[in-house]
Scaffold this motif. Structure first.
Motif, PDB file in Angstrom:
ATOM      1  N   UNK A   1       0.818  -1.308  -0.034  1.00 15.85           N
ATOM      2  CA  UNK A   1       0.143   0.133  -0.158  1.00 15.85           C
ATOM      3  C   UNK A   1       0.895   1.391   0.043  1.00 15.85           C
ATOM      4  N   UNK A   2       0.402   2.181  -0.976  1.00 13.70           N
ATOM      5  CA  UNK A   2       0.784   3.589  -0.626  1.00 13.70           C
ATOM      6  C   UNK A   2       0.072   3.903   1.002  1.00 13.70           C
TER       7      UNK A   2
ATOM      8  N   UNK B   1      -3.128   0.117  -3.735  1.00 17.84           N
ATOM      9  CA  UNK B   1      -2.739  -0.575  -3.482  1.00 17.84           C
ATOM     10  C   UNK B   1      -2.801  -1.339  -4.544  1.00 17.84           C
ATOM     11  N   UNK B   2      -1.559  -2.490  -3.915  1.00 18.07           N
ATOM     12  CA  UNK B   2      -1.046  -3.388  -5.125  1.00 18.07           C
ATOM     13  C   UNK B   2      -0.830  -5.092  -4.201  1.00 18.07           C
ATOM     14  N   UNK B   3      -2.450  -6.066  -4.421  1.00 15.92           N
ATOM     15  CA  UNK B   3      -1.382  -6.912  -4.875  1.00 15.92           C
ATOM     16  C   UNK B   3       0.619  -7.288  -5.028  1.00 15.92           C
TER      17      UNK B   3
ATOM     18  N   UNK C   1      10.085  -4.987  -7.805  1.00 14.11           N
ATOM     19  CA  UNK C   1      10.264  -3.656  -8.069  1.00 14.11           C
ATOM     20  C   UNK C   1       8.995  -3.250  -8.617  1.00 14.11           C
ATOM     21  N   UNK C   2       8.460  -4.013  -9.355  1.00  9.46           N
ATOM     22  CA  UNK C   2       7.759  -3.532 -10.443  1.00  9.46           C
ATOM     23  C   UNK C   2       6.581  -3.047  -9.549  1.00  9.46           C
ATOM     24  N   UNK C   3       5.550  -3.881  -8.347  1.00 10.63           N
ATOM     25  CA  UNK C   3       4.708  -3.506  -7.843  1.00 10.63           C
ATOM     26  C   UNK C   3       5.357  -1.790  -7.025  1.00 10.63           C
TER      27      UNK C   3
ATOM     28  N   UNK D   1       2.782   1.847  -7.031  1.00  3.01           N
ATOM     29  CA  UNK D   1       2.338   2.379  -5.877  1.00  3.01           C
ATOM     30  C   UNK D   1       2.833   4.269  -5.553  1.00  3.01           C
ATOM     31  N   UNK D   2       4.186   4.301  -6.172  1.00  6.78           N
ATOM     32  CA  UNK D   2       5.126   5.640  -6.037  1.00  6.78           C
ATOM     33  C   UNK D   2       4.357   5.810  -4.658  1.00  6.78           C
TER      34      UNK D   2
END
Length: 394
Positions: A150-151, A161-163, A171-173, A177-178
């Protein structure tokens, strides 16, 4: 003691003029309270139902000061409001801000929010701050996968939010979320629950616990009462009251919870404002969440949170592939269905999965507690109504 009413009545300034501001305006009018909203979008969704709109960014100091100068009370309907600015304006003008800017500051950073809950002894999923991919992989070694990244700031309604399914995706996840992030251990939950709570002047109240259905991190339906055992619902209310005791400032709070497979209750996230999962209260409760928020922040006694009837709220989301002018089709069935209510948010354009409105369906014939079978049927009817409307021009 509540001051006497006159015309014009007291003015509530609201930072944010989206659908929540619109519904606050609809609730405030009968109470003799006028709203002015601050929003960067000209003719924002709230503008048709409030006295005036100040066009400006949420952190525009001149605009916030103008809002305070024209208001007797200040509140916000979006977490993107600037707590430091609100605190400074409150101190310098004497116009009270509720919930408190410090509460907003705590809520805005999900890591700070979780730390505050843990310090108060309130149960939450296991979590860690992660500053880079190496730290994320280390946390996943401990938590396992899948997990949720989660950001820490700027995310709401599923944004940020990214699972994550594999340490190889670290790295990609994190890029998706940045910014500063945290990771939470996957919760094997039985249900997602929510309690809409409200703090008044020396009062705390909670609405009936709802059950939320999410897909793609976006709320699709809320079923009230939740289809959970009574001991679980009591635990949810108890945890929600603990959260309310921790929060500073009057107003409505949306408290999202997980019911685990072991029937424990964990706090997911808190919103210091009316919440999508509380929209059912407009038709389904004696006093809706929006009226409660207006009452609370203006120092009036709270209304009853009693549920009228079993209720299902379904969100109307953008079912388009690209942005286009909003034109909703297929409404005849909704309008002709007894005890169905349409709420249109007045947004000019529809985007994929953008919240454009909601439909509420209540069932007077169902037992006030609502059996699981009855609620299943009410949910199925609600989905049929929602699925019968579309923005697709084909």
């Amino acid at each position: 003691m509540t001051s006497p009413l006159s015309t014009p009545g007291p003015t509530l300034g609201v930072v944010g003029g989206g659908q929540l501001g619109r519904m606050l305006g609809e609730a405030a009018g009968p109470l003799g309270i006028e709203l002015i909203v601050l929003d960067p979008t000209p003719d924002c969704p709230a503008s048709p139902v409030v006295r005036d709109q100040i066009v400006g960014e949420f952190d525009d100091e001149d605009a916030v000061r103008e809002l305070a100068e024209r208001s007797d009370f200040l509140t916000f309907e979006i977490e993107l409001a600037d707590p430091d600015l609100l605190e400074r304006v409150e101190t310098e003008t004497g116009v009270p801000v509720h919930p408190s800017p410090d509460t907003l500051r705590t809520i805005q950073d999900k890591l700070v929010q979780k730390d505050a809950l843990v310090d108060a002894g309130i149960p939450v999923p296991e979590y860690r701050a992660v500053d880079d991919a190496a730290e994320l992989r280390a946390a996943l070694d401990e938590f396992g996968t899948p997990a949720m990244v989660k950001a820490r700031e700027g995310g709401y309604d599923g944004r940020g939010n990214a699972p994550i399914e594999s340490p190889n995706d670290a790295e990609s996840v994190l890029d998706s979320v940045a910014g500063p992030a945290m990771v939470e251990k996957f919760v094997d939950f039985e249900r997602e629950l929510s309690v809409i709570g409200v703090k008044g002047e020396g009062e705390i109240a909670t609405f009936t616990t709802g059950e939320n259905v999410h897909r793609e991190e976006i709320l699709r339906e809320t079923i009230v009462p939740a289809r959970a055992p009574e001991d679980v619902l009591e635990r949810a209310r108890s945890v929600a009251r603990d959260v309310l005791e921790l929060m500073d400032g009057r107003g409505v709070y949306g408290i999202e919870l997980f019911e685990t497979a072991e029937s424990e209750i964990l706090v997911n996230e808190i919103a210091p404002r009316p919440h999508n999962s509380g929209h059912w209260t407009i038709e389904g409760a004696v006093t809706c969440q929006f009226e409660q928020h207006v009452r609370a922040v203006t120092g009036r006694p709270l209304g009853s949170t009693e549920q009228r009837d079993p209720t299902v709220m379904t969100n109307i989301l953008g079912d388009v592939e690209e942005t286009q002018p909003a034109e909703l089709h297929g409404l005849d069935t909704v309008f002709s269905t007894p005890r169905a209510a349409l709420h249109w948010y007045g947004k000019r354009d529809v985007r994929p999965l953008r919240k454009m409105g909601h439909i509420t369906l209540t069932d007077q014939g169902v037992n006030a507690d609502g059996s699981a079978e009855d609620l299943d049927q009410l949910l199925a009817r609600s989905r049929d109504l929602r699925d019968g409307v579309t923005f697709d021009k084909a």
